[in-house]
Every structure is written in C-alpha cells, then in structure tokens.
Motif scaffolding. Structure first.
Motif, PDB file in Angstrom:
ATOM      1  N   ASP B 101     136.495  -8.883  18.124  1.00 19.74           N
ATOM      2  CA  ASP B 101     136.010  -7.368  18.289  1.00 19.74           C
ATOM      3  C   ASP B 101     136.434  -7.337  16.354  1.00 19.74           C
ATOM      4  OD1 ASP B 101     136.807  -7.030  20.076  1.00 19.74           O
ATOM      5  OD2 ASP B 101     139.180  -6.435  19.827  1.00 19.74           O
ATOM      6  N   ASP B 105     133.780  -5.356  14.141  1.00 23.14           N
ATOM      7  CA  ASP B 105     134.161  -4.349  13.399  1.00 23.14           C
ATOM      8  C   ASP B 105     133.578  -4.953  11.391  1.00 23.14           C
ATOM      9  OD1 ASP B 105     135.818  -3.084  14.536  1.00 23.14           O
ATOM     10  OD2 ASP B 105     137.617  -4.261  13.696  1.00 23.14           O
ATOM     11  N   ALA B 109     130.820  -2.071   9.824  1.00 29.34           N
ATOM     12  CA  ALA B 109     131.342  -1.879   8.852  1.00 29.34           C
ATOM     13  C   ALA B 109     130.268  -1.049   7.993  1.00 29.34           C
ATOM     14  CB  ALA B 109     131.781  -3.425   7.708  1.00 29.34           C
ATOM     15  N   THR B 114     135.598  -1.354   3.192  1.00 25.23           N
ATOM     16  CA  THR B 114     135.652  -1.770   4.998  1.00 25.23           C
ATOM     17  C   THR B 114     134.727  -2.868   5.971  1.00 25.23           C
ATOM     18  OG1 THR B 114     133.885   0.084   5.657  1.00 25.23           O
ATOM     19  CG2 THR B 114     136.004   0.735   6.404  1.00 25.23           C
ATOM     20  N   ALA B 118     137.152  -6.453   6.754  1.00 20.41           N
ATOM     21  CA  ALA B 118     137.255  -6.602   8.044  1.00 20.41           C
ATOM     22  C   ALA B 118     136.794  -8.021   8.195  1.00 20.41           C
ATOM     23  CB  ALA B 118     136.127  -6.488   8.988  1.00 20.41           C
TER      24      ALA B 118
END
Lengths: 297, 134
Positions: B101, B105, B109, B114, B118
């Motif tokens: 996961d 991410d 991003a 972000t 991540a």
C-alpha cells in the motif's frame, strides 16, 4: 365464513412467520451483545482523543495555524449531512427516526437559505432520502458486506468526507446516527463534525490537569500534531457513530421482532379459537343432519 | 525494582493494556524515546514501529503500533494507536500488504511533500519488517 381448510392454512402460515421473527429476535440479541461490547470498547479511545484535542486546541487557539477542519473555513453556506442508517430493514422505527431528524434539519437549513447535501452511509437512509432529496445526495456507502465494523471502514468514509471538504464542496458537516441508550431506547442524534466541536467538559478536565502538571511539550509542533490529529478525530467520530448505530440497530430489531413474535402468538390463539368453533359447529350440523334423517324414516 | 507508572495502550477497537509497568520504549515520529516513571509531560505522534514494554504482569513485550500518538502526563503514559498488534500475533502478510500500500502511495503522490511523507512511512514499515527478521 372461512372453511376449516382455509383456517388451517392460515394458522400454519402465521406459525411459520412466528418462527422466523423469533429466530431474527434471537440473532439480533446475540449480535446486540457483541455490538454493545464493541461500542463500549471503543469509548476509551474516543475519550482520550477528545481530551488531547482539547488541550491542543487551547494551545493553537487564535493562531492562524489551526487547521481548517477544526475551526471551519468561516462559512456555513453549504451543509453536508452525513446520515448513518442500517442497510437492512425490519428493525422498527430505527431507520425512519434517523431519517426524520435529518430531513427536519435539512428543511430548516433550506428555509434559512442554505444549500444542503447528503452523504448516506447505509442503504436504507439512501432509499428514504432519495424520494425528497434525490439530486442532493452526493455519495452512498454501503456496509452490507462488512460483518464487524472495523476502524478502516470509518477511515475510508472519513477520507471521502475530508476530500470533499478540501475541494470546498461543503462548509459544515453534521453526523446523524442513533445513540444507543438501551435495548428499548435509541435516540437519533445530530453531531457537528466539521468544524470540530470540542466538548466543553473534556476541555475543562484537561485544563485542570494541565494546571496541576508542568507545561506539556510537543513533538513535532502543536500545529503539525493537530494537522495529523484532526482528520483522525473525524475517523474516530464516524467510527463511534457506526458502532453506536450497529448496537442501536440490533436493539431496535430485537424489540421489533419481539413485538412481531408476540403479535403472531396472539393471532395464532385467535385463529385456533375460530378453527375449533367452526369445527364444533360443523360436527353439530352433521349430527343434526344424521338424527333428523333417522327420524324421518 | 524500578518505580513503575501506569501505562495504557488504546486502539479504536479496544483497550489493549492498562497496567503498571517499569518502562516503555515508544517509536516517536522524531525518534524513539523511552518513558520511565516521572517523565515530563510530553506529547508525540507515532511512526510505525515496535513498542517495547518492560515490567508489568507479563514478561517483556513487543507491540507493533502504527499511526496515533503517545501522551505522557502526571497519570502516566497513554498510547493511542490506530493499529496495535502484539508481535507474536503479527501476520507477516499484513506487514507485506501495508508495504505494498505504502509503495502505491509513493507512486501516486502528486506533490513533493506527500511523496516525502509516503516514502518516510514506507521506510518505517520496511524497518519493522527487518526487525521481525524476514
């Protein structure tokens, strides 16, 4: 007048119905216990969360750094009503009482000239609201497949809502659910979620304990923690509402099915009485026919 | 016997631990820190990692925690974790799926900030996987 055969059929069908309602009642009772335990187990987390949030919000109060999710964006023109209901029916007035509260709120807000949008969690609320507010429903989340509500379910819902808020789709979000008082009493409740509404009581106890101790240190800084915490708090609130709702639903279903079972019992008694009378009347009639036939000879 | 303090570990689903312990090593977002009795009031967010608990009713324990925060106050330490699983019960696949996961991410991003977040998250999870020895 109904024939004996008709009566027999009706009694059989009512008995079958009674068996089903009885089974549903027992299933609901078992599920209720589990749902209640889950709701109680989730309470400490929510309480701690509130108290930490209260002390943090004191720390950043008045500064520009407070996240919008908490203080709001200063408007209240568009209102999002998050309506949590069950996915299944046959649970008394449970769904309709939540929907009624949401509908009343929506009408009041609309009369004040505000725009109202709905976010439905649970199929039943969606079905009922669709009639009046069909084009105002922005999303529907069904939890039918979920056996036991987990925190991740609440998180997914929270993410959707937060995303809408960040896009500027709404200004104020209110959560509707049924608060579980007891098996026979579930109170539909409205709870403002965005901007966050810190409970005064929690704030006071926290303020008291802060005074007693030394100054609290934060790592990372207050505003960063808040930025992380506030979205999480929304997940927690939704999670709590879902758990309360699950317990309320089972409680409502249990009492509804209890009533149904009792009604079926009364119906069976009445029908059996009628059946016996009819049967007796028929026997008497046959006897009279035989006797009068014999006398005629 | 060192002085003990009250320690609570709460996840959204339930209260996992509530007892007096000697020391807790917490994976804070800006570094690990150990809490002993009489620690100064302190609040920190958590990064995914292993929490070590010494003392209390059971021998030393390790608990995997992810997301949440630790609050030290006059009444002891409270850890609110989104996920908390004792190491013995950890499902290897769970960590693997969380890493997958996190990798997604990183890929998804959109901006620098972000992606940094991540990547950091992913690194912490990898660390946990290494710590578990596989």
């Amino acid at each position: 007048m109904a024939s004996l055969k008709d009566l027999r059929n009706r009694i059989a069908s009512v008995k079958a119905t009674q068996k089903i309602t009885k089974a549903m009642q027992m299933v609901a009772a078992a599920k209720l216990r589990r749902a209640q335990e889950a709701a109680e187990a989730a309470r400490p987390y929510a309480q701690r969360m509130q108290s930490v949030l209260a002390s943090l919000s004191d720390a950043v109060k008045g500064s520009d750094e407070a996240p919008h999710l908490m203080v709001g964006n200063g408007r209240d023109a568009t209102q999002l009503l998050v309506v949590c209901t069950a996915d299944r029916g046959l649970c008394g007035a449970f769904n309709s009482s939540i929907v009624r509260l949401a509908r009343q709120t929506a009408i009041r807000l609309q009369n004040e000239g505000k725009k109202v949008e709905f976010f439905c969690v649970g199929r039943k609320g969606y079905d009922m609201l669709r009639r009046d507010f069909g084009n105002q429903i922005v999303d529907l989340v069904e939890l039918k497949e979920v056996k036991r509500i987990g925190f991740t379910d609440a998180q997914q819902i929270a993410e959707k809502i937060i995303k809408r808020f960040e896009n500027g789709d709404f200004d104020v979000a209110t959560l509707f659910y049924a608060h579980f008082n007891s098996v026979i009493s579930q109170v539909p409740t409205a709870h403002q979620m965005i901007p966050a509404h810190v409970e005064d009581e929690a704030a006071e106890t926290q303020a008291a304990s802060d005074e007693a101790g030394a100054v609290r240190e934060y790592e990372p800084e207050e505003s960063e923690i808040l930025a992380d915490l506030v979205p999480r708090n929304i997940s927690v609130q939704i999670f709590r509402a879902l758990l309360e709702n699950a317990a309320s639903e089972q409680g409502a279903r249990m009492s509804a099915m209890d009533n149904a079972t009792r009604n079926a019992g009364e119906m069976i008694d009445d029908l059996t009485m009628e059946y016996n009378r009819t049967r007796q009347a028929q026997i008497t009639k046959e006897l009279i026919e035989i006797i009068s036939g014999a006398e005629a000879l | 016997m060192a002085a003990s303090f009250h320690f609570e570990l709460v996840s959204p689903e339930r209260l996992l631990i509530s007892e007096d312990v000697d020391a807790v090593l917490v994976p804070g977002s800006e570094g690990e820190f150990e809490v002993l009795a009489g620690h100064a009031p302190f609040l920190s967010t958590l990064r995914p990692g292993l929490m070590r608990v010494r003392g209390g009713s059971k021998p030393d324990r390790q608990i995997f925690v992810r997301g949440g925060f630790a609050d030290t106050g006059p009444d002891g330490l409270t850890v609110l974790a989104e996920e908390a699983i004792p190491v013995e019960e950890i499902d290897r696949e769970l960590i693997a799926s969380q890493i997958a996961d996190a990798e997604d991410d990183v890929k998804d991003a959109k901006d620098e900030a972000t992606r940094d977040d991540a990547e950091r998250h992913l690194e912490h999870l990898r660390e946990v996987q290494r710590a578990l020895g596989h």
